[in-house]
Design a protein around this motif. Sequence first.
Motif, PDB file in Angstrom:
ATOM      1  N   PRO A   8     -17.674 -50.632   7.972  1.00 29.30           N
ATOM      2  CA  PRO A   8     -18.710 -49.611   8.030  1.00 29.30           C
ATOM      3  C   PRO A   8     -19.683 -49.328   6.746  1.00 29.30           C
ATOM      4  N   LYS A   9     -20.927 -49.318   6.705  1.00 26.62           N
ATOM      5  CA  LYS A   9     -21.618 -49.025   5.761  1.00 26.62           C
ATOM      6  C   LYS A   9     -21.410 -47.705   5.159  1.00 26.62           C
ATOM      7  N   SER A  10     -21.395 -46.545   5.893  1.00 24.27           N
ATOM      8  CA  SER A  10     -21.112 -45.135   5.514  1.00 24.27           C
ATOM      9  C   SER A  10     -20.328 -44.454   6.401  1.00 24.27           C
ATOM     10  N   LEU A  11     -19.272 -43.435   5.676  1.00 25.96           N
ATOM     11  CA  LEU A  11     -18.469 -42.635   6.135  1.00 25.96           C
ATOM     12  C   LEU A  11     -18.569 -41.139   5.566  1.00 25.96           C
ATOM     13  N   CYS A  12     -18.207 -40.181   6.470  1.00 20.77           N
ATOM     14  CA  CYS A  12     -18.150 -38.739   5.848  1.00 20.77           C
ATOM     15  C   CYS A  12     -16.978 -38.303   6.295  1.00 20.77           C
ATOM     16  N   PRO A  37     -14.100 -51.762   0.103  1.00 21.82           N
ATOM     17  CA  PRO A  37     -14.183 -51.074  -1.038  1.00 21.82           C
ATOM     18  C   PRO A  37     -15.825 -50.789  -1.137  1.00 21.82           C
ATOM     19  N   THR A  38     -16.673 -51.686  -0.327  1.00 20.82           N
ATOM     20  CA  THR A  38     -18.109 -51.390  -0.255  1.00 20.82           C
ATOM     21  C   THR A  38     -18.751 -50.433   0.480  1.00 20.82           C
ATOM     22  N   THR A  39     -17.919 -49.502   1.389  1.00 21.63           N
ATOM     23  CA  THR A  39     -18.384 -48.674   2.285  1.00 21.63           C
ATOM     24  C   THR A  39     -18.569 -47.179   1.260  1.00 21.63           C
ATOM     25  N   GLN A  40     -19.616 -46.652   1.591  1.00 21.33           N
ATOM     26  CA  GLN A  40     -20.134 -45.545   0.887  1.00 21.33           C
ATOM     27  C   GLN A  40     -19.279 -44.533   1.603  1.00 21.33           C
ATOM     28  N   ILE A  41     -18.514 -43.521   0.783  1.00 23.20           N
ATOM     29  CA  ILE A  41     -17.930 -42.341   1.118  1.00 23.20           C
ATOM     30  C   ILE A  41     -18.513 -40.913   0.708  1.00 23.20           C
ATOM     31  N   THR A  42     -18.947 -40.345   1.583  1.00 27.17           N
ATOM     32  CA  THR A  42     -19.157 -38.888   1.386  1.00 27.17           C
ATOM     33  C   THR A  42     -18.262 -37.729   2.043  1.00 27.17           C
TER      34      THR A  42
END
Length: 347
Positions: A8-12, A37-42
Amino acid sequence: MALFSSAPKSLCILRLSAIGDVCNTIAAVQAIQKQWPTTQITWVTGKLEAQLIKDLKGIDVIVFDKKQGWKGYTQLWKELKGQKFDALLHMQYAFRASIATLGIKAKYKLGFDTARSQDFQTLFTNVKVPSPKETHVLDGLLAFVKCLGVKDIKASWQLDYNFHDKTWAEQKITLDRKNLVIVPAASKGYKNWTAEGYATVITHAQKQGWNILLAGSPSQIEQDLASDIERLTSNPVTNLVGKSSLKQMLALLDLADLVIAPDTGPTHMANAMNTPVIGLYAHHNPERTGPYLYREYVVSAYDEAIKAETGKDKSELSWRSRVKDKQAMQRIQAKDVIAMFNKVTQG
């Protein structure tokens, strides 16, 4: 069925507190990073907890300050405005955490299923994560990761601290002896063991040549217990209670050879640093809340206390049943802690 077949592109991540639960969540988050490793995590978390995770690689940490009341929510939503995540992992079923989800946009909002959910959390999510057979809190968090599509969900941790924190810790320990760090107190007094018990264990450890350090937060209950322990020990110990930052504590626990602590955040911090920890438990089932890698080292009065209180064996009760007797920790005997100390240190 997994939600994602590719990264996925991004996860919160929504896990606000407490330190022990955040430590467990780190393992789940880092399992995601290992596969994607490319997934953006907030990660949305509390003010104190942010000190522990702010330096984790590849994670954007956003602080939610619950003390600000409604203003805390509006500030959080303002900071996240314009962002839409592929998934929100709502990993804390407290109602205040669920309110925070109202201003977080995500295609999937994952939460605990009815077996683990509380405080109406299921009303705030559109994906109910199947509960695993295992009862531990971390297994429940790893189930989120599995639901996403992560294949390797074995728990492991990578936590860092800086050179200054390491230097501080190195100045406190001794290099010519093994170091036992005792974190004697939790923030809730009923979870604490007795000063007399700790003093007896310390005397035994000192006779074995160990250097003893007391550690903990600046809270009055922790400082008072540490002072009582010092008065009861004939040989000096190093009292660092209230004298370290969270990251200095992490460094100290990392450099220690062994830790003894009740059900409190540093117990899980030590676990995350792969430092053996003897957990002292009576109120919560250590199979659910104990230090994940070192549950076999726990000294527990839970089984005895829950039966005395309910008349039932723990197998007959809910897996999250808690002992309410505020004197339950006094059921732990110093001889049993010493026996575990000997088992761990002498193999």
